[in-house]
Design an enzyme around this catalytic site. Structure first.
Site, PDB file in Angstrom:
ATOM      1  N   LYS A   1       0.825  -1.219   0.000  1.00  0.00           N
ATOM      2  CA  LYS A   1       0.000   0.000   0.000  1.00  0.00           C
ATOM      3  C   LYS A   1       0.857   1.267   0.000  1.00  0.00           C
ATOM      4  O   LYS A   1       0.474   2.283  -0.560  1.00  0.00           O
ATOM      5  CB  LYS A   1      -0.928   0.000   1.228  1.00  0.00           C
ATOM      6  CG  LYS A   1      -1.999  -1.081   1.150  1.00  0.00           C
ATOM      7  CD  LYS A   1      -2.743  -1.244   2.468  1.00  0.00           C
ATOM      8  CE  LYS A   1      -3.825  -2.312   2.332  1.00  0.00           C
ATOM      9  NZ  LYS A   1      -4.414  -2.706   3.615  1.00  0.00           N
TER      10      LYS A   1
ATOM     11  N   TYR B   1      -4.986  -5.282  -7.521  1.00  0.00           N
ATOM     12  CA  TYR B   1      -4.745  -5.188  -6.074  1.00  0.00           C
ATOM     13  C   TYR B   1      -4.161  -6.498  -5.527  1.00  0.00           C
ATOM     14  O   TYR B   1      -3.194  -6.489  -4.758  1.00  0.00           O
ATOM     15  CB  TYR B   1      -6.057  -4.837  -5.355  1.00  0.00           C
ATOM     16  CG  TYR B   1      -5.943  -4.814  -3.849  1.00  0.00           C
ATOM     17  CD1 TYR B   1      -5.328  -3.749  -3.186  1.00  0.00           C
ATOM     18  CD2 TYR B   1      -6.450  -5.855  -3.073  1.00  0.00           C
ATOM     19  CE1 TYR B   1      -5.208  -3.738  -1.803  1.00  0.00           C
ATOM     20  CE2 TYR B   1      -6.341  -5.850  -1.692  1.00  0.00           C
ATOM     21  CZ  TYR B   1      -5.717  -4.790  -1.058  1.00  0.00           C
ATOM     22  OH  TYR B   1      -5.602  -4.786   0.310  1.00  0.00           O
TER      23      TYR B   1
ATOM     24  N   TYR C   1      -1.627  -0.619  11.353  1.00  0.00           N
ATOM     25  CA  TYR C   1      -3.074  -0.766  11.570  1.00  0.00           C
ATOM     26  C   TYR C   1      -3.489  -0.017  12.829  1.00  0.00           C
ATOM     27  O   TYR C   1      -2.948   1.030  13.139  1.00  0.00           O
ATOM     28  CB  TYR C   1      -3.501  -2.239  11.664  1.00  0.00           C
ATOM     29  CG  TYR C   1      -2.865  -3.155  10.648  1.00  0.00           C
ATOM     30  CD1 TYR C   1      -2.991  -2.905   9.282  1.00  0.00           C
ATOM     31  CD2 TYR C   1      -2.169  -4.286  11.042  1.00  0.00           C
ATOM     32  CE1 TYR C   1      -2.436  -3.769   8.360  1.00  0.00           C
ATOM     33  CE2 TYR C   1      -1.617  -5.160  10.121  1.00  0.00           C
ATOM     34  CZ  TYR C   1      -1.744  -4.882   8.783  1.00  0.00           C
ATOM     35  OH  TYR C   1      -1.191  -5.724   7.884  1.00  0.00           O
TER      36      TYR C   1
ATOM     37  N   VAL D   1      -0.161  -8.790   6.287  1.00  0.00           N
ATOM     38  CA  VAL D   1      -0.617 -10.027   6.938  1.00  0.00           C
ATOM     39  C   VAL D   1       0.225 -11.250   6.600  1.00  0.00           C
ATOM     40  O   VAL D   1       0.016 -12.320   7.179  1.00  0.00           O
ATOM     41  CB  VAL D   1      -2.101 -10.389   6.640  1.00  0.00           C
ATOM     42  CG1 VAL D   1      -3.051  -9.524   7.404  1.00  0.00           C
ATOM     43  CG2 VAL D   1      -2.386 -10.396   5.183  1.00  0.00           C
TER      44      VAL D   1
HETATM   45  N1  GLN Z   1      -4.124  -8.498   0.693  1.00  0.00           N
HETATM   46  C1  GLN Z   1      -4.564  -8.255   2.029  1.00  0.00           C
HETATM   47  C2  GLN Z   1      -6.015  -7.818   2.054  1.00  0.00           C
HETATM   48  O1  GLN Z   1      -6.418  -7.044   1.249  1.00  0.00           O
HETATM   49  C3  GLN Z   1      -3.697  -7.220   2.646  1.00  0.00           C
HETATM   50  C4  GLN Z   1      -4.104  -6.920   4.071  1.00  0.00           C
HETATM   51  C5  GLN Z   1      -2.972  -6.764   5.010  1.00  0.00           C
HETATM   52  O2  GLN Z   1      -1.833  -7.120   4.749  1.00  0.00           O
HETATM   53  N2  GLN Z   1      -3.303  -6.303   6.176  1.00  0.00           N
HETATM   54  O3  GLN Z   1      -6.770  -8.236   2.893  1.00  0.00           O
END
Ligand code: GLN
Length: 313
Positions: A72, A197, A249, A267
Site C-alpha cells: 500500500k 490489487y 493498523y 498479513v
Molecule cells: N491483501 C490483504 C487484504 O487485502 C492485505 C491486508 C494486510 O496485509 N493487512 O486483505
C-alpha cells in the site's frame, strides 16, 4: 539485491534468537488460504545502512514472503507521483481509523463517504484504482517495474498461488469496492481493480529486498547507491508520515510508543521499517498478533530499538 556488501550480523542474530520464540504465540493469517502454508517459526531481518551502502542480516534471510499491505505504501508513492496529491486526496483521507484494516464501518458513517487513509484496505483499493495505464496488464507491468527499481532487483515478481488464493476469496474487499463505487469514490471495473490489487499484494521478496526499499524512503526517495531520485522527496515524506500514523493498523500508536519509526506491516508477516537518513529495515515472521502484525517481527524491532536507539521521537 544490490548493495556494496551483505554480511551476517552476530549481534542481530542474538536478537533474532530472543524474538523467535514469540512466533509460537501468534497465528498465521488464514483468510487468504495460501498464507497458512507459511512456516510459523521463520524470522528474518535485514538492515540497509545508508552511510556505507552495506547490508546486515540475520535469521532466515533468504525466505521469501508476499508484501500484502506493505504494497500500500508503494502504490501510494506511485500514484502520487503520477497523478498528484490533489487528485489522490480528493478520494482518500489522511486520518488514522482505530479500526481493523479491512473494516467497512467508517465508510458508512463518515461524510463524505471516502476512506479515512490509504493504509487501510478501502483506501488502498481506491489508490490501486488510480494506477495509470492503458489496461490492467499495462498498469501491472509498470507498477512492478517501479517496485523492482526501488528494491534494486529486477527479478522480483509475484506469487501466483497467493494471488489466486486472495482473488478467489476476497469477498470483503469486493464489498468495499462496490460500496465505494455506489458513493462515487471508486471508479472502474471492480474485477480488474481486484486483479491489480491482489497482484500488488502478492509481490514477493526477501528481507534484504525490503530493507533496500526502506533505504530509498530513508534516503528521502533517492536510490541509496546511485543517488538518483526514484520517488520525489515530498512524496517520500507523505508515505513516511502515513507509516507513522497508520502503518501498523490500529496498533500504530502503540508501535510509535514502543519502537518509534515509520513502518508498514502486512498479513504475510512482513514489516518495512524506515529510520530517516539512517537505514531501511526489512523484517519477516509470519505468525501474527490479534491485530494482524507480526508478533516476533514487532518484538524484534522493539529489541533493536532498545539496542540501537531507533526511535525518531
Ligand atoms: N491483501 C490483504 C487484504 O487485502 C492485505 C491486508 C494486510 O496485509 N493487512 O486483505
Amino acid at each position: 539485491m544490490f548493495c556494496v556488501t551483505c554480511d551476517a550480523s552476530k549481534e542481530l542474530e542474538d536478537l533474532v534468537a530472543k524474538a523467535r520464540p514469540y512466533s509460537q504465540h501468534g497465528k498465521l493469517a488464514s483468510y487468504i488460504p495460501a498464507l497458512e502454508k507459511a512456516n510459523k517459526d521463520d524470522l528474518s531481518v535485514a538492515i540497509y545502512h545508508l552511510d556505507d551502502g552495506t547490508c546486515t542480516y540475520a535469521g532466515d534471510y533468504q525466505e521469501k514472503f508476499t508484501l500484502q499491505s506493505i504494497s500500500k505504501v508503494l502504490s501510494l508513492a506511485y500514484v502520487l507521483a503520477h497523478i498528484g496529491e490533489g487528485k489522490v486526496f480528493q478520494k482518500v483521507g489522511m486520518e488514522p481509523t482505530g479500526d481493523p484494516f479491512n473494516s467497512i464501518a467508517k465508510l458508512e458513517t463518515s461524510k463524505p463517504s471516502k476512506p479515512l487513509n490509504p493504509m487501510i484496505n478501502a483506501g488502498a483499493l481506491v489508490v490501486t484504482s488510480l494506477i495509470p495505464g492503458q489496461n490492467t496488464s499495462d498498469k501491472w507491468e509498470k507498477f512492478l517495474q517501479f517496485v523492482q527499481t526501488l528494491s534494486g532487483n529486477t527479478e522480483i515478481g509475484y506469487c501466483k498461488e497467493v494471488q489466486e488464493s486472495e482473488f478467489e476469496t476476497s469477498n470483503l474487499n469486493r464489498a468495499l469496492c462496490y460500496f465505494m463505487r455506489q458513493h462515487g469514490v471508486l471508479e472502474g471495473d471492480v474485477e480488474s481493480i481486484m486483479e491489480l490489487y491482489t497482484k500488488q499484494c502478492s509481490i514477493e521478496m526477501n528481507c534484504l529486498d525490503l530493507a533496500r526499499i526502506g533505504a530509498v524512503f530513508s534516503n528521502n526517495g533517492r536510490d541509496p547507491l546511485s543517488k538518483k531520485e526514484l520517488i520525489p522527496e515530498q512524496i517520500a515524506r507523505i508515505c513516511k508520515t502515513f507509516m507513522v500514523t497508520c502503518g501498523m493498523y490500529n496498533a500504530s500508536g502503540e508501535f510509535a510508543m514502543k519502537v518509534g519509526i515509520p513502518a508498514k506491516s502486512g498479513v504475510s508477516g512482513g514489516i518495512l521499517g524506515v529510520i530517516p537518513n539512517r537505514c531501511g529495515i526489512g523484517v519477516f515472521s509470519p505468525a501474527l498478533d490479534e491485530k494482524g502484525n507480526s508478533l516476533a517481527g514487532w518484538t524484534l524491532l522493539e529489541l533493536m530499538n532498545k539496542k540501537y536507539d531507533f526511535s525518531i521521537f
